[in-house]
Design an enzyme around this catalytic site. Structure first.
Site, PDB file in Angstrom:
ATOM      1  N   THR A  57       0.869  -1.191   0.000  1.00  0.00           N
ATOM      2  CA  THR A  57       0.000   0.000   0.000  1.00  0.00           C
ATOM      3  C   THR A  57       0.901   1.235   0.000  1.00  0.00           C
ATOM      4  O   THR A  57       2.118   1.105  -0.015  1.00  0.00           O
ATOM      5  CB  THR A  57      -0.881   0.041   1.275  1.00  0.00           C
ATOM      6  OG1 THR A  57      -0.060   0.458   2.385  1.00  0.00           O
ATOM      7  CG2 THR A  57      -1.500  -1.308   1.586  1.00  0.00           C
ATOM      8  N   CYS A  58       0.284   2.432   0.073  1.00  0.00           N
ATOM      9  CA  CYS A  58       1.146   3.619   0.001  1.00  0.00           C
ATOM     10  C   CYS A  58       1.994   3.778   1.270  1.00  0.00           C
ATOM     11  O   CYS A  58       2.987   4.489   1.257  1.00  0.00           O
ATOM     12  CB  CYS A  58       0.344   4.876  -0.298  1.00  0.00           C
ATOM     13  SG  CYS A  58      -0.818   5.305   0.981  1.00  0.00           S
ATOM     14  N   ASN A  59       1.629   3.092   2.360  1.00  0.00           N
ATOM     15  CA  ASN A  59       2.420   3.243   3.586  1.00  0.00           C
ATOM     16  C   ASN A  59       3.295   2.044   3.915  1.00  0.00           C
ATOM     17  O   ASN A  59       4.068   2.085   4.856  1.00  0.00           O
ATOM     18  CB  ASN A  59       1.502   3.503   4.781  1.00  0.00           C
ATOM     19  CG  ASN A  59       1.071   4.951   4.833  1.00  0.00           C
ATOM     20  OD1 ASN A  59       1.774   5.814   4.308  1.00  0.00           O
ATOM     21  ND2 ASN A  59      -0.062   5.230   5.423  1.00  0.00           N
ATOM     22  N   ARG A  60       3.128   0.937   3.180  1.00  0.00           N
ATOM     23  CA  ARG A  60       3.880  -0.272   3.562  1.00  0.00           C
ATOM     24  C   ARG A  60       4.054  -1.218   2.389  1.00  0.00           C
ATOM     25  O   ARG A  60       3.293  -1.206   1.433  1.00  0.00           O
ATOM     26  CB  ARG A  60       3.163  -0.990   4.705  1.00  0.00           C
ATOM     27  CG  ARG A  60       1.776  -1.493   4.345  1.00  0.00           C
ATOM     28  CD  ARG A  60       0.998  -2.018   5.536  1.00  0.00           C
ATOM     29  NE  ARG A  60       0.643  -0.939   6.445  1.00  0.00           N
ATOM     30  CZ  ARG A  60       1.207  -0.747   7.627  1.00  0.00           C
ATOM     31  NH1 ARG A  60       2.120  -1.579   8.077  1.00  0.00           N
ATOM     32  NH2 ARG A  60       0.847   0.259   8.387  1.00  0.00           N
ATOM     33  N   SER A 117      -1.413   2.341  11.176  1.00  0.00           N
ATOM     34  CA  SER A 117      -1.447   3.358  10.123  1.00  0.00           C
ATOM     35  C   SER A 117      -0.932   4.676  10.671  1.00  0.00           C
ATOM     36  O   SER A 117      -0.989   4.913  11.876  1.00  0.00           O
ATOM     37  CB  SER A 117      -2.877   3.564   9.640  1.00  0.00           C
ATOM     38  OG  SER A 117      -3.383   2.367   9.122  1.00  0.00           O
ATOM     39  N   GLY A 199      -6.327  12.873 -10.719  1.00  0.00           N
ATOM     40  CA  GLY A 199      -6.683  11.472 -10.418  1.00  0.00           C
ATOM     41  C   GLY A 199      -7.986  11.432  -9.644  1.00  0.00           C
ATOM     42  O   GLY A 199      -8.088  12.045  -8.580  1.00  0.00           O
ATOM     43  N   GLY A 204      -8.527  10.133  -4.784  1.00  0.00           N
ATOM     44  CA  GLY A 204      -8.870  11.440  -5.348  1.00  0.00           C
ATOM     45  C   GLY A 204     -10.273  11.859  -4.951  1.00  0.00           C
ATOM     46  O   GLY A 204     -10.527  13.008  -4.574  1.00  0.00           O
TER      47      GLY A 204
END
EC number: 1.2.1.70
Length: 459
Positions: A57-60, A117, A199, A204
């Protein structure tokens, strides 16, 4: 292999997260959904890996595996990560975290509950854990342990959210991005700053929603097709949402003070050469054009930071927003931990109960071999021309006897594991049956482990 002791396979997580590794590293390792089956296949092709799953994901970027040997498994997975991303092994080792068995399980449960998170309780991560299960469906290496682990994590995530209201007022990455923009803009320009959203996917759409909640009544949205933007426009009545195609992105940027980017593009959309010629923004909005990039891989190249009059923020910069409401979050996190501890016990018990499965199979096979041999003897004594009906009746008789005899022992091998006692008994029974029927299996390790667990729970 002499001297090679059988080690029970372990669940291991090898990961890089927003807490341990910078976005530059995470984006090189990011694995798009379509590539999941290939990644699982390659990981399970490694010598000591039996099952695998990837949470990206965007964090991991976390790889969950069932490894035959912890040490060798970790080494092989790290080398694979290096090979797919081009990041040297030494650098991955510097930023990775490793967790085994119970700790690995607890970690995934915390992730799914939104406790790990940047933004406590954010809902998107639970959807992403669900996605892993969906992508793993039918993939050979997404085996019983790993799929069981991820499915249990979904249950935990749902329980924590319904029982602790951890998500109430929780900020998502998208809302934190909007918060950050408003922290950086002068207050007087909060309703007048010109907003551009690049986006119109899930993230978005959330950015747009949060901008509207903050009082923005007009914004430009650049997207590949107009469809999604039209749907958002329908939903947000009374707000002027202007659609522009990707070909107009730079022209729209020239007329924007704040630019949010959240596309799945593998390469940056904005580089220094695109931004350096954009007209300056007015001093009313602070004289700086803000790029708030919540994509991984990033949509805004780091070279844009060198442009005078531009400021770039990415997912790693959202931390200052998050620091704001700490106390309330800590209280909810403690409630969530209690649920996780409870669910952890259940999952561990389920995994331990799998230990008796080989004995169940062996005992069935053993009984069936005897049944078939005796059946053959009996039928051959009865001569050549036995009617089909009689043959079936004798076969049914032999099955019936075996099943009735096995029913008791089988019950004693199955354990739902809700308390230490039943688990302990199941293992003693497994030992006894293995001895009685000569079914040998490697029990010592399992036994020690579970005895330790039972003693622990009796303290």
């Amino acid at each position: 292999m002499p001297g090679y002791t059988k080690e029970r396979s372990s669940i291991v997580v090898i990961g890089l997260s927003v807490h341990t590794a910078p976005v530059e590293m995470r984006e090189k390792l990011a694995i798009p959904e379509a590539e999941m089956p290939r990644a699982i296949g390659e990981l399970c092709g490694l010598n000591h890996i039996e099952e695998a799953a990837v949470l990206s994901t965007c964090n991991r970027m976390e790889i969950y595996v069932v490894a035959l040997s912890q040490h060798r498994g970790v080494k092989e997975v790290t080398e694979w990560m290096s090979k797919t991303s081009g990041i040297p092994v030494s650098e991955i080792c510097e930023h990775r975290f490793l967790l085994y068995n119970k700790d690995a399980t607890q970690h995934l449960f915390e992730v799914s509950a939104g406790l790990d998170s940047l933004v406590l309780g954010e809902g998107q991560i639970l959807a992403q854990v669900r996605q892993v299960v969906k992508a793993g469906e039918g993939v050979l290496g997404f085996g019983r342990n790993i799929s069981g682990l991820f499915k249990h994590a979904i249950t935990v995530g749902k329980r924590v959210r319904t029982e602790t209201n951890i998500a109430a007022g929780a900020v998502s990455v998208s809302s934190a991005a909007v918060e950050l923009a408003f922290m950086k803009l002068p207050e007087s320009s909060h309703t007048t700053a010109r907003m551009l959203v690049v986006g119109a996917g899930k993230m978005g759409k959330l950015v747009i929603r949060h901008l509207v909640a903050k009082g923005c009544t007009k914004m430009v949205v650049v997207n590949r097709s107009e469809e999604k933007v039209a749907a958002i426009r329908e939903e947000m009545k009374g707000v002027e949402i202007i659609y522009r195609p990707f070909t107009d992105m730079l022209a729209c940027s020239a007329e924007a003070d704040v630019i949010f980017t959240s596309t799945a593009s593998e390469t940056p959309l904005f580089l220094k050469e695109h931004v350096k010629d954009l007209p300056p923004v007015s001093s009313e909005v602070g004289g700086l054009r803000l790029f708030i990039d919540i994509s991984v891989p990033r949509n805004v190249g780091s070279c844009v930071t060198d442009v005078e009059g531009a400021r770039v923020y990415n997912v790693d910069d959202l931390k200052e927003v998050v620091a704001a409401n700490k106390e309330d979050r800590l209280r909810k996190a403690m409630e969530a931990q209690a649920i996780i501890t409870e669910e952890l016990k259940q999952f561990e018990a389920w995994r331990d109960s799998l230990e008796t499965v080989p004995t169940i199979k062996k005992l069935r096979a053993y009984a069936d071999r005897i049944r078939l041999a005796e059946l053959e003897k009996c039928l051959s004594k009865m001569g050549e021309d036995i009617p089909k009906k009689t043959r079936k009746a004798v076969d049914d008789l032999s099955r019936g006897i075996v099943n009735k005899l096995l029913h008791g022992p089988m019950q004693h091998l199955r354990c739902d594991g809700n308390d230490g006692r039943t688990l302990n008994e199941a293992l003693e029974n497994m030992n006894a049956l293995n001895r009685m029927f000569g079914l040998e299996s490697d029990l010592s390790l399992v036994e020690q482990k579970i005895r330790a667990k039972v003693e622990q729970s009796q303290k």
